[in-house]
Design a protein around this motif. Structure first.
Motif, PDB file in Angstrom:
ATOM      1  N   PRO A   1      -3.852  14.063 -10.922  1.00 39.82           N
ATOM      2  CA  PRO A   1      -3.838  14.081  -9.450  1.00 39.82           C
ATOM      3  C   PRO A   1      -5.018  13.363  -8.813  1.00 39.82           C
ATOM      4  O   PRO A   1      -4.927  12.917  -7.670  1.00 39.82           O
ATOM      5  CB  PRO A   1      -3.864  15.581  -9.131  1.00 39.82           C
TER       6      PRO A   1
ATOM      7  N   GLU B   1      -6.207  10.541  -9.836  1.00 40.22           N
ATOM      8  CA  GLU B   1      -6.011   9.102  -9.974  1.00 40.22           C
ATOM      9  C   GLU B   1      -5.185   8.567  -8.809  1.00 40.22           C
ATOM     10  O   GLU B   1      -4.418   9.286  -8.175  1.00 40.22           O
ATOM     11  CB  GLU B   1      -5.314   8.778 -11.294  1.00 40.22           C
ATOM     12  N   LYS B   2      -5.326   7.262  -8.591  1.00 38.24           N
ATOM     13  CA  LYS B   2      -4.599   6.621  -7.504  1.00 38.24           C
ATOM     14  C   LYS B   2      -4.302   5.176  -7.880  1.00 38.24           C
ATOM     15  O   LYS B   2      -5.194   4.441  -8.291  1.00 38.24           O
ATOM     16  CB  LYS B   2      -5.417   6.670  -6.212  1.00 38.24           C
ATOM     17  N   LEU B   3      -3.042   4.779  -7.756  1.00 36.94           N
ATOM     18  CA  LEU B   3      -2.670   3.400  -8.047  1.00 36.94           C
ATOM     19  C   LEU B   3      -3.209   2.479  -6.957  1.00 36.94           C
ATOM     20  O   LEU B   3      -3.221   2.832  -5.781  1.00 36.94           O
ATOM     21  CB  LEU B   3      -1.145   3.256  -8.131  1.00 36.94           C
ATOM     22  N   ASP B   4      -3.662   1.320  -7.369  1.00 36.96           N
ATOM     23  CA  ASP B   4      -4.248   0.365  -6.441  1.00 36.96           C
ATOM     24  C   ASP B   4      -3.124  -0.389  -5.718  1.00 36.96           C
ATOM     25  O   ASP B   4      -2.344  -1.093  -6.335  1.00 36.96           O
ATOM     26  CB  ASP B   4      -5.123  -0.628  -7.203  1.00 36.96           C
TER      27      ASP B   4
ATOM     28  N   ARG C   1       0.833  -1.203   0.000  1.00 36.07           N
ATOM     29  CA  ARG C   1       0.000   0.000   0.000  1.00 36.07           C
ATOM     30  C   ARG C   1       0.871   1.259   0.000  1.00 36.07           C
ATOM     31  O   ARG C   1       0.637   2.195  -0.782  1.00 36.07           O
ATOM     32  CB  ARG C   1      -0.924   0.007   1.227  1.00 36.07           C
TER      33      ARG C   1
ATOM     34  N   THR D   1       2.274   6.616  -6.812  1.00 33.81           N
ATOM     35  CA  THR D   1       1.222   7.541  -7.253  1.00 33.81           C
ATOM     36  C   THR D   1       1.712   8.984  -7.179  1.00 33.81           C
ATOM     37  O   THR D   1       1.540   9.772  -8.124  1.00 33.81           O
ATOM     38  CB  THR D   1      -0.039   7.378  -6.377  1.00 33.81           C
ATOM     39  N   GLU D   2       2.336   9.336  -6.068  1.00 38.90           N
ATOM     40  CA  GLU D   2       2.860  10.695  -5.906  1.00 38.90           C
ATOM     41  C   GLU D   2       3.889  11.020  -6.982  1.00 38.90           C
ATOM     42  O   GLU D   2       3.889  12.131  -7.535  1.00 38.90           O
ATOM     43  CB  GLU D   2       3.484  10.845  -4.519  1.00 38.90           C
TER      44      GLU D   2
ATOM     45  N   VAL E   1       2.154  11.491 -10.418  1.00 45.70           N
ATOM     46  CA  VAL E   1       1.456  12.786 -10.457  1.00 45.70           C
ATOM     47  C   VAL E   1       2.475  13.905 -10.668  1.00 45.70           C
ATOM     48  O   VAL E   1       2.263  14.827 -11.473  1.00 45.70           O
ATOM     49  CB  VAL E   1       0.655  13.019  -9.162  1.00 45.70           C
TER      50      VAL E   1
ATOM     51  N   GLU F   1       1.253   4.194  -2.927  1.00 42.54           N
ATOM     52  CA  GLU F   1       1.056   5.621  -2.624  1.00 42.54           C
ATOM     53  C   GLU F   1       2.258   6.440  -3.059  1.00 42.54           C
ATOM     54  O   GLU F   1       2.109   7.537  -3.625  1.00 42.54           O
ATOM     55  CB  GLU F   1       0.794   5.798  -1.131  1.00 42.54           C
TER      56      GLU F   1
END
Length: 238
Positions: free
Chosen positions: A227, A229-232, A209, A216-217, A220, A213
């Motif tokens: 911004p 969107e978010k990776l699972d 997790r 993802t940052e 972006v 995160e």
């Protein structure tokens, strides 16, 4: 009195299962299994048992996928077994290992376990919804050597840990190499890794997790994703 505890490899490394799929593509909800491997290694990385499957996925295998694993649509249709049988047998083999408390190593576990789950649902097979204990060398390597430069593909990570990988993208070769990378990690980070497979499984959920995160940052920041969107980071199944 012996002072070996900090240097002993964790108990889960005494025997590990290994699992890998080669498929028609990378969409875990839509793509299909072409080949599969489930086996068991001892603490030295010696193969104790192994089983391979070739499936007729029931759909055409794209040229791009054939270029990776070498299996054509014609070959799979002629030599492969019906997909429902293969999916049921692979799932049963993994369920048996996990029920015996043998941790199953899968490199980038959410890909293989998620695709197997959706294949099971597609073919009316009882899926592995929450496989445990699972060991994912990709997650562990990132957690313990976060800032190392270079790719994190199985080929690159196997080379880093001096694990031989012949015939990359062949299910049995990839599965065994991933298992041996897990054993190399157990030796490299002995005394730092959780001693039991159950503890390691739980830790990997948090690590995966956090890694998602962080990625993802980064994506972006470089403009690769929006911004919003978010990776699972779900692990070991998405």
């Amino acid at each position: 009195m012996e002072q070996l505890a900090l240097f002993d490899t964790p108990e889960w490394s005494r025997r590990v299962g290994v699992f890998d799929l080669e498929t028609t593509g990378i969409d875990v909800t839509r793509d299909r299994i072409v080949t599969a491997h489930v086996g068991v290694l001892d603490a030295e990385g010696t193969v104790l048992s192994a089983r391979d499957w070739l499936a007729d996925p029931g759909v055409a295998i794209p040229d791009a996928a054939t270029a990776v694993h070498g299996i054509t649509t014609a070959f799979a249709r002629e030599h492969g077994r019906p997909a429902p049988q293969v999916v049921a047998e692979v799932t049963a083999s993994l369920r048996t290992l996990l029920a015996e408390g043998i941790p199953v190593v899968a490199y980038n576990a959410p890909y293989d376990f998620s695709l197997l789950k959706y294949e099971a649902l597609r073919h009316g097979v009882d899926p592995l919804d929450e496989p445990t204990p699972v060991i994912d060398p990709l997650v562990i390597d990132k957690a313990y050597d976060r800032y190392r430069r270079g790719k994190r593909t199985l080929t690159a990570v196997a080379e880093h840990y001096a694990v031989r990988l012949d015939d990359a993208h062949e299910a049995s070769a990839d599965a065994v190499a991933a298992g041996r990378v897990a054993l190399a990690l157990a030796e490299r980070f002995a005394g730092r890794l959780p001693p039991t497979a159950a503890e390691l499984h739980a830790d990997q959920i948090g690590w995966a997790r956090a890694q998602a995160e962080s990625l993802t940052e980064y994506f972006v920041r470089i403009g690769r994703i929006d911004p919003a969107e978010k990776l699972d980071g779900s692990w070991p199944i998405r």
